[in-house]
Design a protein around this motif. Sequence first.
Motif, PDB file in Angstrom:
ATOM      1  N   LEU A 142       0.836  -1.204   0.000  1.00  0.00           N
ATOM      2  CA  LEU A 142       0.000   0.000   0.000  1.00  0.00           C
ATOM      3  C   LEU A 142       0.870   1.252   0.000  1.00  0.00           C
ATOM      4  O   LEU A 142       0.609   2.209  -0.743  1.00  0.00           O
ATOM      5  N   ALA A 143       1.925   1.245   0.824  1.00  0.00           N
ATOM      6  CA  ALA A 143       2.821   2.404   0.885  1.00  0.00           C
ATOM      7  C   ALA A 143       3.530   2.612  -0.451  1.00  0.00           C
ATOM      8  O   ALA A 143       3.695   3.747  -0.912  1.00  0.00           O
ATOM      9  N   ILE A 144       3.930   1.539  -1.102  1.00  0.00           N
ATOM     10  CA  ILE A 144       4.590   1.646  -2.410  1.00  0.00           C
ATOM     11  C   ILE A 144       3.655   2.278  -3.432  1.00  0.00           C
ATOM     12  O   ILE A 144       4.039   3.197  -4.168  1.00  0.00           O
ATOM     13  N   LEU A 145       2.412   1.793  -3.491  1.00  0.00           N
ATOM     14  CA  LEU A 145       1.444   2.346  -4.445  1.00  0.00           C
ATOM     15  C   LEU A 145       1.173   3.822  -4.165  1.00  0.00           C
ATOM     16  O   LEU A 145       1.135   4.650  -5.081  1.00  0.00           O
ATOM     17  N   GLU A 146       0.969   4.139  -2.899  1.00  0.00           N
ATOM     18  CA  GLU A 146       0.669   5.525  -2.529  1.00  0.00           C
ATOM     19  C   GLU A 146       1.838   6.451  -2.873  1.00  0.00           C
ATOM     20  O   GLU A 146       1.638   7.546  -3.416  1.00  0.00           O
ATOM     21  N   VAL A 147       3.063   6.014  -2.581  1.00  0.00           N
ATOM     22  CA  VAL A 147       4.230   6.867  -2.819  1.00  0.00           C
ATOM     23  C   VAL A 147       4.485   7.023  -4.322  1.00  0.00           C
ATOM     24  O   VAL A 147       4.766   8.122  -4.803  1.00  0.00           O
ATOM     25  N   LEU A 148       4.387   5.932  -5.071  1.00  0.00           N
ATOM     26  CA  LEU A 148       4.590   6.029  -6.524  1.00  0.00           C
ATOM     27  C   LEU A 148       3.585   6.988  -7.157  1.00  0.00           C
ATOM     28  O   LEU A 148       3.941   7.813  -8.002  1.00  0.00           O
ATOM     29  N   TYR A 149       2.331   6.880  -6.748  1.00  0.00           N
ATOM     30  CA  TYR A 149       1.296   7.743  -7.322  1.00  0.00           C
ATOM     31  C   TYR A 149       1.418   9.183  -6.818  1.00  0.00           C
ATOM     32  O   TYR A 149       1.218  10.142  -7.561  1.00  0.00           O
ATOM     33  N   ALA A 150       1.775   9.340  -5.543  1.00  0.00           N
ATOM     34  CA  ALA A 150       1.846  10.683  -4.961  1.00  0.00           C
ATOM     35  C   ALA A 150       3.020  11.484  -5.499  1.00  0.00           C
ATOM     36  O   ALA A 150       2.918  12.708  -5.674  1.00  0.00           O
ATOM     37  N   THR A 151       4.140  10.803  -5.767  1.00  0.00           N
ATOM     38  CA  THR A 151       5.363  11.522  -6.114  1.00  0.00           C
ATOM     39  C   THR A 151       5.752  11.420  -7.588  1.00  0.00           C
ATOM     40  O   THR A 151       6.511  12.256  -8.074  1.00  0.00           O
ATOM     41  N   GLY A 152       5.290  10.377  -8.286  1.00  0.00           N
ATOM     42  CA  GLY A 152       5.685  10.177  -9.673  1.00  0.00           C
ATOM     43  C   GLY A 152       7.140   9.762  -9.820  1.00  0.00           C
ATOM     44  O   GLY A 152       7.711   9.886 -10.905  1.00  0.00           O
ATOM     45  N   VAL A 153       7.765   9.246  -8.750  1.00  0.00           N
ATOM     46  CA  VAL A 153       9.172   8.870  -8.847  1.00  0.00           C
ATOM     47  C   VAL A 153       9.335   7.604  -9.691  1.00  0.00           C
ATOM     48  O   VAL A 153       8.410   6.806  -9.837  1.00  0.00           O
ATOM     49  N   ARG A 154      10.519   7.430 -10.255  1.00  0.00           N
ATOM     50  CA  ARG A 154      10.852   6.228 -11.015  1.00  0.00           C
ATOM     51  C   ARG A 154      11.048   5.065 -10.059  1.00  0.00           C
ATOM     52  O   ARG A 154      11.399   5.255  -8.888  1.00  0.00           O
ATOM     53  N   VAL A 155      10.899   3.849 -10.582  1.00  0.00           N
ATOM     54  CA  VAL A 155      11.009   2.676  -9.715  1.00  0.00           C
ATOM     55  C   VAL A 155      12.403   2.582  -9.103  1.00  0.00           C
ATOM     56  O   VAL A 155      12.547   2.226  -7.929  1.00  0.00           O
ATOM     57  N   GLY A 156      13.442   2.917  -9.862  1.00  0.00           N
ATOM     58  CA  GLY A 156      14.795   2.879  -9.326  1.00  0.00           C
ATOM     59  C   GLY A 156      15.016   3.915  -8.235  1.00  0.00           C
ATOM     60  O   GLY A 156      15.804   3.701  -7.309  1.00  0.00           O
ATOM     61  N   GLU A 157      14.351   5.042  -8.359  1.00  0.00           N
ATOM     62  CA  GLU A 157      14.449   6.085  -7.336  1.00  0.00           C
ATOM     63  C   GLU A 157      13.772   5.625  -6.052  1.00  0.00           C
ATOM     64  O   GLU A 157      14.253   5.891  -4.950  1.00  0.00           O
ATOM     65  N   LEU A 158      12.661   4.925  -6.194  1.00  0.00           N
ATOM     66  CA  LEU A 158      11.945   4.416  -5.023  1.00  0.00           C
ATOM     67  C   LEU A 158      12.773   3.361  -4.296  1.00  0.00           C
ATOM     68  O   LEU A 158      12.925   3.414  -3.074  1.00  0.00           O
ATOM     69  N   THR A 159      13.294   2.389  -5.045  1.00  0.00           N
ATOM     70  CA  THR A 159      14.032   1.300  -4.403  1.00  0.00           C
ATOM     71  C   THR A 159      15.362   1.772  -3.828  1.00  0.00           C
ATOM     72  O   THR A 159      15.905   1.143  -2.918  1.00  0.00           O
ATOM     73  N   ASP A 225      13.945  -4.819  -4.616  1.00  0.00           N
ATOM     74  CA  ASP A 225      14.522  -4.517  -5.924  1.00  0.00           C
ATOM     75  C   ASP A 225      13.431  -4.098  -6.910  1.00  0.00           C
ATOM     76  O   ASP A 225      12.244  -4.353  -6.677  1.00  0.00           O
ATOM     77  N   PRO A 226      13.834  -3.441  -8.007  1.00  0.00           N
ATOM     78  CA  PRO A 226      12.837  -2.939  -8.966  1.00  0.00           C
ATOM     79  C   PRO A 226      11.914  -4.022  -9.513  1.00  0.00           C
ATOM     80  O   PRO A 226      10.726  -3.772  -9.731  1.00  0.00           O
ATOM     81  N   ARG A 227      12.439  -5.221  -9.734  1.00  0.00           N
ATOM     82  CA  ARG A 227      11.599  -6.287 -10.273  1.00  0.00           C
ATOM     83  C   ARG A 227      10.459  -6.628  -9.319  1.00  0.00           C
ATOM     84  O   ARG A 227       9.319  -6.824  -9.741  1.00  0.00           O
ATOM     85  N   THR A 228      10.764  -6.672  -8.026  1.00  0.00           N
ATOM     86  CA  THR A 228       9.721  -6.965  -7.036  1.00  0.00           C
ATOM     87  C   THR A 228       8.672  -5.861  -7.017  1.00  0.00           C
ATOM     88  O   THR A 228       7.470  -6.131  -6.915  1.00  0.00           O
ATOM     89  N   VAL A 229       9.122  -4.601  -7.113  1.00  0.00           N
ATOM     90  CA  VAL A 229       8.161  -3.490  -7.130  1.00  0.00           C
ATOM     91  C   VAL A 229       7.252  -3.594  -8.352  1.00  0.00           C
ATOM     92  O   VAL A 229       6.036  -3.367  -8.259  1.00  0.00           O
ATOM     93  N   ARG A 230       7.817  -3.950  -9.499  1.00  0.00           N
ATOM     94  CA  ARG A 230       6.991  -4.125 -10.705  1.00  0.00           C
ATOM     95  C   ARG A 230       5.959  -5.235 -10.494  1.00  0.00           C
ATOM     96  O   ARG A 230       4.799  -5.089 -10.891  1.00  0.00           O
ATOM     97  N   GLN A 231       6.381  -6.323  -9.866  1.00  0.00           N
ATOM     98  CA  GLN A 231       5.456  -7.422  -9.596  1.00  0.00           C
ATOM     99  C   GLN A 231       4.336  -6.973  -8.659  1.00  0.00           C
ATOM    100  O   GLN A 231       3.174  -7.336  -8.847  1.00  0.00           O
ATOM    101  N   VAL A 232       4.700  -6.182  -7.662  1.00  0.00           N
ATOM    102  CA  VAL A 232       3.703  -5.660  -6.712  1.00  0.00           C
ATOM    103  C   VAL A 232       2.656  -4.823  -7.438  1.00  0.00           C
ATOM    104  O   VAL A 232       1.449  -5.008  -7.260  1.00  0.00           O
ATOM    105  N   VAL A 233       3.125  -3.902  -8.283  1.00  0.00           N
ATOM    106  CA  VAL A 233       2.192  -3.007  -8.974  1.00  0.00           C
ATOM    107  C   VAL A 233       1.287  -3.791  -9.923  1.00  0.00           C
ATOM    108  O   VAL A 233       0.061  -3.598  -9.921  1.00  0.00           O
ATOM    109  N   HIS A 234       1.866  -4.688 -10.710  1.00  0.00           N
ATOM    110  CA  HIS A 234       1.054  -5.488 -11.634  1.00  0.00           C
ATOM    111  C   HIS A 234       0.023  -6.325 -10.861  1.00  0.00           C
ATOM    112  O   HIS A 234      -1.140  -6.401 -11.251  1.00  0.00           O
ATOM    113  N   ARG A 235       0.467  -6.942  -9.781  1.00  0.00           N
ATOM    114  CA  ARG A 235      -0.448  -7.805  -9.015  1.00  0.00           C
ATOM    115  C   ARG A 235      -1.602  -7.011  -8.405  1.00  0.00           C
ATOM    116  O   ARG A 235      -2.763  -7.435  -8.463  1.00  0.00           O
TER     117      ARG A 235
END
Length: 303
Positions: A142-159, A225-235
């Motif tokens: 939930l925190a990952i989704l909220e932060v990605l949407y709130a900030t527009g940061v790249r996945v590498g910047e988040l991780t 890692d970025p791959r896990t974040v991508r899996q989280v978002v897709h799921r």
Amino acid sequence: MSEDIGERWSAVLGEYEHHLRRERDLSEHSVRAYLTDLRSLAVHAERLTIADPAGLDLRALRSWLASLKTRGAARTTLARRSTAVRVFTAWLVRTGRAEQDAGALLASPKAHRELPVALSQQDIREVIDAVPADDPVGWRDLAILEVLYATGVRVGELTGADLDDVDRERRVLRVLGKGRKERTVPYGVPAAEALERWLSQGRPALVTAASGPALFLGARGGRIDPRTVRQVVHRRLNAVEGVPDLGPHGLRHTAATHLLEGGADLRSVQEILGHASLGTTQIYTHVTNERLRAAYRQSHPRA
């Protein structure tokens, strides 16, 4: 690339790799991308009996791009590889490894820029509401989704973000973007609440000796890692029927689109996203214009 290259090509690319890492201080991803493109060029050049990068000419470069195109390379790929080789040939001349800049007159194929897909505000609400935030992984997602949407940061910047990159009082996140450029991006109350739950309850439950200062952790406690974040978002997006299947970059597009739809000016969005050029940000004006036209067609009686 599986094909071997000759000694001279290998030596020069090794020197160029050192230049990219030590002098230009590029990220691992960028260095790998440059070298992959140039090894492809080296293989093609040696088939043309060009055993030394100094022997490159415009004809050889065009032949290489043509061969990539016949194998189905997209225009964006060809444009990127054209840029990579122009930077390389300029370096060859600048460092005395070649007398003529073979890439100086190489034109880039014009990349076809498709409008990025963005979720609607209703889609975002449904996705976030559907996350079962009742355990450490749920709180993290939930925190990952909220932060990605709130900030527009790249996945590498988040991780890559650490605990001390979060200013919980001012509600801003410090990230390291492309070219190692640091910027600070704001986030809102929902993201702050999700982060607070993750940091106070979720992260302590997953933390291990391998966690270090990482803001977000994987299920085993290491830095996510970025791959896990991508899996989280897709799921999480796939869990809601009718929502487009996007990755983290889709949430970045969505954040930019919603900012502009809400009245943010283009310069502010450029700064938030960390775009070096305003032209990159301007594509989102086309997205919002398309949405306006679609809404007009659906709602105006004389559309």
